[in-house]
Design a protein around this motif. Structure first.
Motif, PDB file in Angstrom:
ATOM      1  N   PHE A 281       0.783  -1.234   0.000  1.00 11.93           N
ATOM      2  CA  PHE A 281       0.000   0.000   0.000  1.00 11.93           C
ATOM      3  C   PHE A 281       0.817   1.287   0.000  1.00 11.93           C
ATOM      4  O   PHE A 281       0.261   2.372   0.168  1.00 11.93           O
ATOM      5  CB  PHE A 281      -0.962  -0.004   1.195  1.00 11.93           C
ATOM      6  CG  PHE A 281      -1.869  -1.204   1.214  1.00 11.93           C
ATOM      7  CD1 PHE A 281      -2.712  -1.474   0.149  1.00 11.93           C
ATOM      8  CD2 PHE A 281      -1.853  -2.091   2.288  1.00 11.93           C
ATOM      9  CE1 PHE A 281      -3.547  -2.582   0.150  1.00 11.93           C
ATOM     10  CE2 PHE A 281      -2.682  -3.200   2.305  1.00 11.93           C
ATOM     11  CZ  PHE A 281      -3.539  -3.454   1.241  1.00 11.93           C
ATOM     12  N   ALA A 284      -0.496   4.231  -1.993  1.00 13.98           N
ATOM     13  CA  ALA A 284      -1.830   3.667  -2.256  1.00 13.98           C
ATOM     14  C   ALA A 284      -1.790   2.571  -3.316  1.00 13.98           C
ATOM     15  O   ALA A 284      -2.737   2.398  -4.085  1.00 13.98           O
ATOM     16  CB  ALA A 284      -2.805   4.775  -2.662  1.00 13.98           C
ATOM     17  N   MET A 327      -1.249   6.023   4.564  1.00 11.24           N
ATOM     18  CA  MET A 327      -1.562   5.968   3.138  1.00 11.24           C
ATOM     19  C   MET A 327      -2.291   7.235   2.740  1.00 11.24           C
ATOM     20  O   MET A 327      -3.080   7.784   3.514  1.00 11.24           O
ATOM     21  CB  MET A 327      -2.411   4.733   2.807  1.00 11.24           C
ATOM     22  CG  MET A 327      -2.481   4.402   1.318  1.00 11.24           C
ATOM     23  SD  MET A 327      -3.510   2.946   0.969  1.00 11.24           S
ATOM     24  CE  MET A 327      -5.103   3.730   0.666  1.00 11.24           C
ATOM     25  N   PRO A 390      -4.772   0.198  -4.169  1.00 13.67           N
ATOM     26  CA  PRO A 390      -4.633  -0.430  -2.854  1.00 13.67           C
ATOM     27  C   PRO A 390      -5.474  -1.699  -2.696  1.00 13.67           C
ATOM     28  O   PRO A 390      -6.352  -1.790  -1.835  1.00 13.67           O
ATOM     29  CB  PRO A 390      -5.096   0.678  -1.905  1.00 13.67           C
ATOM     30  CG  PRO A 390      -6.120   1.425  -2.697  1.00 13.67           C
ATOM     31  CD  PRO A 390      -5.617   1.409  -4.116  1.00 13.67           C
TER      32      PRO A 390
END
Length: 517
Positions: A281, A284, A327, A390
């Motif tokens: 992640f 993202a 994130m 993600p």
């Protein structure tokens, strides 16, 4: 720390390789976190590219006349300026991309690593090298490296500093000029670094930034450059490779990936679960080398899935210009539509969401939760296609061999991650994965950050390599110069041509038997 000011953008706008940029049609650049307009960027044309190349070719002649040591000193000064201005650079990066500050800092670190590595090693890597000649002591053979001329760089939006500047640094040190087309969504990331390069002493015409659409500016660069460096999708890479092939110019590309992680019995599952949040992640998931598939030995699959889902659900999403977020945002409506479509398609076809799965407009218009899926099949959009967002899927496997086979069962081969019961087992598994880079007990950063080692993709994930010796020598033409020191291959005085011809084969055989041949 916040989005740069209007004055900052106005200053950087004047650095585009466009005459009178304030008089040109413009494109609006939005702050990704909010969707609100930040500034505008002038739109370049084919004529602008042609003018930039004409200036670059003239400037390159003077640039290559400087010693490699002089060129390296400029890159070292630029590195120092990057460090001194890192907060401003990260502000620009966050504003244009919407990424978390930790992901923006990755770009700063990458530039620092590449600038230092090549500035300190370029002289040795580019030096003329003596190699064994045809006949020892009689023939002297030297390999020289000449710059290609003007290198074209077409860079993407996801890591717009790293993938424009870090790719340009070795090209510049090799004596080339560079013309860059930044992605239309992130031009100021390149311009902010161009400003520092010019401050460090790089002649402006040696590094030109021409913003504009790929169909216009990108095409013009491909048609005029002497070598092309591209980062983007595999589909676009194939098209550009064909165009470069028709012109018989060199081409290097880092392309798409559907990167696997393998987790075996005996691995520290808590450690893997924590590290996997970064591996999957960072930015993202909008990272060519991030993980989208996780293969876990069945005996520990449920435990790992529970630990990983718990870590993912605890991740903090934020639009802050500081290090508080785990994130950030996606970059565009197109990206959030792709992610939403992949997740919804998987759910409809039977996949289970164990973490995330929802857009988060309460944080910002393009935020989407980090998402973990199970029971994913190849019939689902996210099964074999790159999501570039993600979303990650967990697959239980019966054996390590099955995990390796499934990891390799893809058209891609960019990056992989292995977590095993021991370093030795992890390295043994890594050697069997068909991927340009493999990280043992890490997701992607170790291999990418090892700038002395080549980095790139196998199969549909790329052509050529960045980093290491390959990353600078690809921007050169190698030239072999062989000198007859005592005699050439005509028969020596007193030896007839037929006798000389009969002697050549045993002479070469003797030479080949010498040590080091």
């Amino acid at each position: 720390m916040s989005a740069p000011s209007a004055a900052d953008f106005d200053r950087l706008r004047q650095l585009v390789a466009i005459d009178d940029p304030d008089s040109r049609p413009t494109r609006t650049i939005d702050e990704v976190f909010t969707g609100k307009p930040l500034t505008t960027i002038p739109i370049g044309t084919t004529e602008d590219v042609t003018a930039a190349f004409a200036k670059a070719r003239a400037a390159q002649q003077q640039w290559v006349a400087r010693s490699v040591k002089e060129r390296a000193a400029i890159i070292e000064r630029y590195r120092d300026l990057v460090i001194a201005n890192r907060d401003f650079l990260m502000d620009v990066c966050q504003a244009e991309t919407g990424k978390a500050r930790s992901a923006a800092q990755e770009e700063i670190l990458d530039i620092m690593l590449n600038a230092r590595y090549y500035a300190r090693r370029a002289t040795k890597l580019l030096a003329s090298k003596r190699v064994p000649g045809l006949l020892p002591g009689i023939v002297k053979t030297v390999v020289n490296h000449h710059p290609k001329g003007v290198v074209g760089v077409i860079s993407p939006w996801n890591y717009p500093m790293t993938l424009s500047i870090s790719d340009a640094i070795p090209a510049l040190l090799a004596g080339n000029a560079v013309v860059v087309k930044p992605d239309s969504q992130t031009p100021y990331c390149t311009l902010a670094n161009a400003e520092l390069l010019y401050q460090a002493g790089l002649p402006r015409d040696v590094f030109a930034v021409v913003p504009g659409p790929g169909s216009v500016v990108g095409t013009a660069i491909v048609n005029q450059c002497d070598y092309l460096m591209f980062t983007g999708s595999s589909a676009t890479g194939r098209s550009l490779a064909e165009q470069c092939g028709s012109r018989l110019i060199g081409f290097s590309a880092e392309l798409g990936g559907k990167n696997p992680m393998i987790v075996t019995k005996g691995a520290n599952l808590s450690e893997v679960a924590k590290a996997a949040t970064r591996a999957c992640f960072s930015n993202a998931g909008q990272l060519c080398i991030s993980i989208e598939r996780i293969y876990v030995e069945r005996d520990v699959a449920d435990e790992f899935a529970a630990k990983f889902a718990e870590q993912v659900r605890a991740m903090k999403l934020s639009n802050a210009y500081d290090f508080s977020a785990d994130m950030g945002s996606l970059i565009s409506e197109d990206q959030i539509k792709t992610v939403s479509n992949h997740v919804n398609d998987a759910k409809v076809k039977g996949a289970k969401v164990i973490a995330g799965g929802n857009a988060r407009p309460d944080i910002g218009p393009l935020f989407f939760e980090p998402t973990v899926l199970t029971d994913v099949t190849d019939e689902m959009e996210c099964g074999r296609n790159e999501t570039f967002g993600p979303v990650v899927s967990i697959y239980p496997v019966d054996t390590v061999d099955e995990a390796i086979a499934r990891a390799n069962d893809t058209e891609y081969g960019l990056n992989a991650s292995v977590w095993a019961a021991s370093k030795a087992q992890g390295e043994a598994i890594a050697a069997k994965i068909k991927s340009g880079t493999v990280n043992v007990d890490e997701g992607y950063a170790l291999a990418f950050g090892s700038t002395a080692a080549p980095m790139g993709g196998m199969k549909a994930s790329g052509v050529g390599r960045r980093h290491g010796a390959d990353g600078i020598l690809k921007y050169t033409e190698s030239q072999t110069v062989s000198t007859a020191r005592i005699l050439n291959l005509d028969p020596p005085l007193g030896i007839s041509a037929p006798l000389w011809q009969r002697l050549l084969t045993p002479m070469i055989r003797v030479v080949q038997a010498l040590p080091g041949r």
